[in-house]
Motif scaffolding. Sequence first.
Motif: not given
Length: 71
Positions: A5-12, A26-33, A43-54
């Motif tokens: 689990l990440l904090e917002k600054q980690d995602v950034a 997050i507002r656009e629903g591209k990264i779930p929280f 934020y789940k690390r896997r969700d961020v990695l999935d977003y990057i992969a997309s």
Amino acid sequence: MQPELLEKQDVAAMLSVSVVTVDRLIREGKIPFYLLWKGFKRYKRRDVLDYIASLPQGEPEEKKLRAVRSA
């Protein structure tokens, strides 16, 4: 070992963008929280990695995120 689990600054940092850009994604629903006690968001690390992969392949990260902003 990296935390799941990440904090917002980690995602950034993972996306090389500002916290404001993460807020927009997050507002656009591209990264779930996930809400924790007292309303803290994580934020789940896997969700961020999935977003990057997309994102479109073969482009620098900054250009990919500019394309996302204009979409």
